[in-house]
Design a protein around this motif. Structure first.
Motif, PDB file in Angstrom:
ATOM      1  N   GLY A  29       0.792  -1.224   0.000  1.00 15.32           N
ATOM      2  CA  GLY A  29       0.000   0.000   0.000  1.00 15.32           C
ATOM      3  C   GLY A  29       0.820   1.269   0.000  1.00 15.32           C
ATOM      4  O   GLY A  29       0.391   2.279   0.557  1.00 15.32           O
ATOM      5  N   GLY A  30       2.012   1.217  -0.614  1.00 20.39           N
ATOM      6  CA  GLY A  30       2.867   2.390  -0.656  1.00 20.39           C
ATOM      7  C   GLY A  30       3.779   2.542   0.548  1.00 20.39           C
ATOM      8  O   GLY A  30       4.491   3.538   0.663  1.00 20.39           O
ATOM      9  N   TRP A  31       3.780   1.544   1.427  1.00 19.15           N
ATOM     10  CA  TRP A  31       4.598   1.574   2.637  1.00 19.15           C
ATOM     11  C   TRP A  31       5.559   0.398   2.653  1.00 19.15           C
ATOM     12  O   TRP A  31       5.266  -0.667   2.099  1.00 19.15           O
ATOM     13  CB  TRP A  31       3.715   1.488   3.889  1.00 19.15           C
ATOM     14  CG  TRP A  31       2.888   2.715   4.124  1.00 19.15           C
ATOM     15  CD1 TRP A  31       1.900   3.229   3.330  1.00 19.15           C
ATOM     16  CD2 TRP A  31       2.986   3.597   5.242  1.00 19.15           C
ATOM     17  NE1 TRP A  31       1.378   4.366   3.878  1.00 19.15           N
ATOM     18  CE2 TRP A  31       2.015   4.619   5.059  1.00 19.15           C
ATOM     19  CE3 TRP A  31       3.782   3.619   6.383  1.00 19.15           C
ATOM     20  CZ2 TRP A  31       1.836   5.646   5.973  1.00 19.15           C
ATOM     21  CZ3 TRP A  31       3.600   4.648   7.301  1.00 19.15           C
ATOM     22  CH2 TRP A  31       2.634   5.644   7.082  1.00 19.15           C
ATOM     23  N   SER A  32       6.695   0.568   3.293  1.00 21.03           N
ATOM     24  CA  SER A  32       7.610  -0.534   3.573  1.00 21.03           C
ATOM     25  C   SER A  32       7.235  -1.092   4.943  1.00 21.03           C
ATOM     26  O   SER A  32       7.385  -0.414   5.965  1.00 21.03           O
ATOM     27  CB  SER A  32       9.060  -0.041   3.587  1.00 21.03           C
ATOM     28  OG  SER A  32       9.943  -1.075   3.978  1.00 21.03           O
ATOM     29  N   MET A  33       6.728  -2.336   4.951  1.00 20.98           N
ATOM     30  CA  MET A  33       6.208  -2.929   6.178  1.00 20.98           C
ATOM     31  C   MET A  33       6.786  -4.320   6.379  1.00 20.98           C
ATOM     32  O   MET A  33       7.176  -4.994   5.426  1.00 20.98           O
ATOM     33  CB  MET A  33       4.670  -3.003   6.122  1.00 20.98           C
ATOM     34  CG  MET A  33       3.982  -1.648   6.015  1.00 20.98           C
ATOM     35  SD  MET A  33       4.316  -0.541   7.422  1.00 20.98           S
ATOM     36  CE  MET A  33       3.536  -1.432   8.774  1.00 20.98           C
ATOM     37  N   PRO A  34       6.833  -4.789   7.634  1.00 23.13           N
ATOM     38  CA  PRO A  34       7.386  -6.123   7.895  1.00 23.13           C
ATOM     39  C   PRO A  34       6.450  -7.235   7.413  1.00 23.13           C
ATOM     40  O   PRO A  34       5.272  -7.259   7.786  1.00 23.13           O
ATOM     41  CB  PRO A  34       7.536  -6.156   9.421  1.00 23.13           C
ATOM     42  CG  PRO A  34       6.524  -5.170   9.915  1.00 23.13           C
ATOM     43  CD  PRO A  34       6.447  -4.094   8.882  1.00 23.13           C
ATOM     44  N   LEU A  35       6.961  -8.117   6.578  1.00 22.96           N
ATOM     45  CA  LEU A  35       6.181  -9.266   6.114  1.00 22.96           C
ATOM     46  C   LEU A  35       6.309 -10.439   7.075  1.00 22.96           C
ATOM     47  O   LEU A  35       5.346 -11.171   7.316  1.00 22.96           O
ATOM     48  CB  LEU A  35       6.635  -9.674   4.716  1.00 22.96           C
ATOM     49  CG  LEU A  35       6.570  -8.585   3.638  1.00 22.96           C
ATOM     50  CD1 LEU A  35       7.034  -9.144   2.304  1.00 22.96           C
ATOM     51  CD2 LEU A  35       5.158  -8.007   3.535  1.00 22.96           C
ATOM     52  N   SER A  36       7.506 -10.620   7.620  1.00 19.33           N
ATOM     53  CA  SER A  36       7.725 -11.678   8.603  1.00 19.33           C
ATOM     54  C   SER A  36       9.028 -11.387   9.343  1.00 19.33           C
ATOM     55  O   SER A  36       9.818 -10.532   8.933  1.00 19.33           O
ATOM     56  CB  SER A  36       7.805 -13.053   7.933  1.00 19.33           C
ATOM     57  OG  SER A  36       8.930 -13.123   7.073  1.00 19.33           O
ATOM     58  N   TYR A  37       9.230 -12.121  10.433  1.00 18.80           N
ATOM     59  CA  TYR A  37      10.435 -12.003  11.248  1.00 18.80           C
ATOM     60  C   TYR A  37      11.149 -13.356  11.251  1.00 18.80           C
ATOM     61  O   TYR A  37      10.565 -14.371  10.839  1.00 18.80           O
ATOM     62  CB  TYR A  37      10.069 -11.575  12.673  1.00 18.80           C
ATOM     63  CG  TYR A  37       9.374 -10.238  12.750  1.00 18.80           C
ATOM     64  CD1 TYR A  37      10.088  -9.073  12.959  1.00 18.80           C
ATOM     65  CD2 TYR A  37       7.987 -10.147  12.603  1.00 18.80           C
ATOM     66  CE1 TYR A  37       9.459  -7.834  13.021  1.00 18.80           C
ATOM     67  CE2 TYR A  37       7.340  -8.919  12.652  1.00 18.80           C
ATOM     68  CZ  TYR A  37       8.081  -7.765  12.864  1.00 18.80           C
ATOM     69  OH  TYR A  37       7.454  -6.554  12.902  1.00 18.80           O
ATOM     70  N   PRO A  38      12.407 -13.403  11.705  1.00 12.67           N
ATOM     71  CA  PRO A  38      13.088 -14.700  11.791  1.00 12.67           C
ATOM     72  C   PRO A  38      12.236 -15.699  12.598  1.00 12.67           C
ATOM     73  O   PRO A  38      11.718 -15.370  13.653  1.00 12.67           O
ATOM     74  CB  PRO A  38      14.385 -14.363  12.521  1.00 12.67           C
ATOM     75  CG  PRO A  38      14.653 -12.928  12.132  1.00 12.67           C
ATOM     76  CD  PRO A  38      13.304 -12.285  12.078  1.00 12.67           C
ATOM     77  N   GLY A  39      12.090 -16.873  12.063  1.00 13.23           N
ATOM     78  CA  GLY A  39      11.177 -17.864  12.653  1.00 13.23           C
ATOM     79  C   GLY A  39      10.037 -18.150  11.712  1.00 13.23           C
ATOM     80  O   GLY A  39       9.500 -19.254  11.697  1.00 13.23           O
ATOM     81  N   GLY A  40       9.617 -17.120  10.942  1.00  7.90           N
ATOM     82  CA  GLY A  40       8.691 -17.351   9.858  1.00  7.90           C
ATOM     83  C   GLY A  40       7.222 -17.124  10.152  1.00  7.90           C
ATOM     84  O   GLY A  40       6.792 -17.023  11.306  1.00  7.90           O
ATOM     85  N   THR A  41       6.466 -17.063   9.078  1.00 11.85           N
ATOM     86  CA  THR A  41       5.044 -16.736   9.134  1.00 11.85           C
ATOM     87  C   THR A  41       4.237 -17.781   9.894  1.00 11.85           C
ATOM     88  O   THR A  41       3.326 -17.435  10.652  1.00 11.85           O
ATOM     89  CB  THR A  41       4.499 -16.572   7.711  1.00 11.85           C
ATOM     90  OG1 THR A  41       5.091 -15.406   7.112  1.00 11.85           O
ATOM     91  CG2 THR A  41       2.990 -16.404   7.711  1.00 11.85           C
ATOM     92  N   VAL A  42       4.525 -19.058   9.700  1.00 13.28           N
ATOM     93  CA  VAL A  42       3.741 -20.097  10.373  1.00 13.28           C
ATOM     94  C   VAL A  42       3.878 -19.976  11.892  1.00 13.28           C
ATOM     95  O   VAL A  42       2.879 -20.057  12.629  1.00 13.28           O
ATOM     96  CB  VAL A  42       4.161 -21.496   9.884  1.00 13.28           C
ATOM     97  CG1 VAL A  42       3.496 -22.579  10.742  1.00 13.28           C
ATOM     98  CG2 VAL A  42       3.775 -21.688   8.422  1.00 13.28           C
ATOM     99  N   ALA A  43       5.078 -19.754  12.377  1.00 16.22           N
ATOM    100  CA  ALA A  43       5.280 -19.596  13.820  1.00 16.22           C
ATOM    101  C   ALA A  43       4.556 -18.361  14.338  1.00 16.22           C
ATOM    102  O   ALA A  43       3.967 -18.382  15.436  1.00 16.22           O
ATOM    103  CB  ALA A  43       6.774 -19.512  14.138  1.00 16.22           C
ATOM    104  N   GLU A  44       4.567 -17.282  13.566  1.00 13.09           N
ATOM    105  CA  GLU A  44       3.869 -16.064  13.980  1.00 13.09           C
ATOM    106  C   GLU A  44       2.357 -16.294  14.008  1.00 13.09           C
ATOM    107  O   GLU A  44       1.660 -15.862  14.938  1.00 13.09           O
ATOM    108  CB  GLU A  44       4.229 -14.932  13.014  1.00 13.09           C
ATOM    109  CG  GLU A  44       5.689 -14.511  13.101  1.00 13.09           C
ATOM    110  CD  GLU A  44       6.140 -13.688  11.904  1.00 13.09           C
ATOM    111  OE1 GLU A  44       5.280 -13.131  11.198  1.00 13.09           O
ATOM    112  OE2 GLU A  44       7.364 -13.611  11.673  1.00 13.09           O
ATOM    113  N   HIS A  45       1.863 -16.977  12.997  1.00 16.46           N
ATOM    114  CA  HIS A  45       0.432 -17.314  12.923  1.00 16.46           C
ATOM    115  C   HIS A  45       0.006 -18.131  14.147  1.00 16.46           C
ATOM    116  O   HIS A  45      -0.988 -17.806  14.811  1.00 16.46           O
ATOM    117  CB  HIS A  45       0.198 -18.114  11.638  1.00 16.46           C
ATOM    118  CG  HIS A  45      -1.204 -18.581  11.433  1.00 16.46           C
ATOM    119  ND1 HIS A  45      -2.022 -18.077  10.439  1.00 16.46           N
ATOM    120  CD2 HIS A  45      -1.962 -19.520  12.080  1.00 16.46           C
ATOM    121  CE1 HIS A  45      -3.189 -18.685  10.478  1.00 16.46           C
ATOM    122  NE2 HIS A  45      -3.177 -19.570  11.471  1.00 16.46           N
ATOM    123  N   MET A  46       0.751 -19.173  14.465  1.00 18.06           N
ATOM    124  CA  MET A  46       0.371 -20.034  15.578  1.00 18.06           C
ATOM    125  C   MET A  46       0.524 -19.333  16.914  1.00 18.06           C
ATOM    126  O   MET A  46      -0.219 -19.631  17.863  1.00 18.06           O
ATOM    127  CB  MET A  46       1.189 -21.323  15.543  1.00 18.06           C
ATOM    128  CG  MET A  46       0.938 -22.178  14.297  1.00 18.06           C
ATOM    129  SD  MET A  46      -0.834 -22.444  13.911  1.00 18.06           S
ATOM    130  CE  MET A  46      -1.369 -23.323  15.405  1.00 18.06           C
TER     131      MET A  46
END
Length: 370
Positions: A29-46
């Motif tokens: 959306g025109g911004w630089s934003m964090p997509l994921s952090y070390p450890g990954g999306t699945v760990a963040e989701h859970m």
């Protein structure tokens, strides 16, 4: 970081915090934003599903609408009925075109009869502001507060515990109703979110955002929580069947087609797109947004053809791997005339390979927002 046309991306007040954490950054959306952090999306989701996750969603727009009758003015523009809530409450609503398509979906905070704060999506904030300004009566002002305020989200079953530990003056949050808000000092805390979990969104003065972020992360460490990026936000909202503007909602996709008619105040005398939406509701939409749960190995993505008995019956609008269900899921616009119903089997064309899926009604996993 720049966009494809060379325009520099906007950055959150927490940009340095994200890069220090090793976040993978991306344009959104025109911004630089964090997509994921070390450890990954699945760990963040859970972490969000099981404990708590902390998001920076400061790219979201912030529009202050003030002046005599500001709430009535907003109510005559956007779809949901602001008359059904009172000061101190928030509401999900839609900004539509006169032909019934969706310019954006947004949250509005009703502060009082003469003040509303609207939170649109980043990519559409300027257009929503322009439309409101063009329609505003004398005395009503629309102010862009996009860079004044950061937006942080604490989502998950331990989110109340997290805020109690991290925010001085945040007493009583456990009693805060869904879609209600309160102020803890300079921070506005609202019981909202886009994950399907019990959670909160915080409107924070931009200058204070780093200290608040640090406090949230410190408290989360003892609760099994972690920072979460927009990748997890997408998998979480897809599991809930929540639409994403630009995919599931568009100027070419109406609330009736998208299953968002619940966010329309049908008995209101005025809102943008009212005549077209009433007509479509009466005749029935030509297509409907349904859920697909993959029964084979594979992950559907947006823009893939949906077939039944070899005939094209629709297209996926969102699609991802569900960390909770451990299978592919999707939202898809299905032609009404095709007669596809719940529990039917369809096929998604995944880059030339057929993926069987069952038609379901979202959410894919139970919601715990209330």
């Amino acid at each position: 970081m720049s966009t494809t046309d060379g325009t520099d991306l906007l950055t959150s007040p927490l940009h340095d915090r994200h890069t220090a954490l090793g976040a993978t950054m991306g344009a959104f959306g025109g911004w630089s934003m964090p997509l994921s952090y070390p450890g990954g999306t699945v760990a963040e989701h859970m972490s969000v599903r099981e404990a708590v996750g902390i998001f920076d969603v400061s790219h979201l727009g912030k529009l202050s609408v003030t002046g005599p009758g500001a709430a009535d003015f907003v109510n005559a523009c956007l779809t949901a009925d602001l008359g059904r809530i009172g000061p101190g409450q928030a509401q999900y609503t839609l900004c539509c075109t006169e032909s019934g398509g969706v310019v954006d979906d947004l949250i509005v905070y009703l502060i009082g009869p003469d003040e509303v704060l609207a939170v649109p999506n980043a990519a559409n904030a300027a257009e929503v502001a322009d439309r409101l300004r063009a329609a505003a009566p004398a005395g009503v002002t629309v102010t862009d507060r996009h860079r004044e305020l950061a937006v942080l989200a604490a989502q998950g079953p331990r989110s109340t515990e997290l805020l109690g530990a991290a925010l001085p003056g945040a007493d009583g949050l456990a009693q805060l109703d869904y879609m209600a808000f309160t102020d803890a000092g300079e921070i506005r805390v609202c019981r909202t979110g886009y994950t399907g979990e019990h959670g909160y969104e915080l409107l924070v003065p931009a200058a204070d955002a780093p200290a608040v972020w640090d406090a949230l992360l410190a408290a989360a460490a003892g609760l099994g929580g972690r920072p979460a990026g927009l990748g997890a936000r997408d998998t979480l909202r897809t599991e809930m069947g929540y639409p994403l503007h630009g995919q599931d909602l568009l100027p070419e996709i109406s609330p009736v087609q998208a299953g968002s008619g619940w966010a329309v105040g049908w008995s209101k005398p005025a809102f943008w797109g009212r005549a077209a939406l009433l007509a479509e509701k009466e005749t029935g939409p030509a297509r409907r947004l349904l859920g697909l749960r993959a029964t084979g190995r594979g992950v559907p993505r947006p823009g893939m053809d949906v077939l039944r008995d070899g005939e094209n019956v629709g297209v996926t609008t969102s699609g991802t791997f569900s960390p909770t269900l451990r299978c592919g899921i999707a939202l898809a616009l299905i032609d009404t005339a095709a007669g596809v119903g719940l529990d039917d089997t369809v096929t998604v064309d995944v880059r030339g390979r057929s993926l069987d899926a069952t038609v379901v009604r979202p959410p894919f996993v139970p919601s715990r927002v209330r």
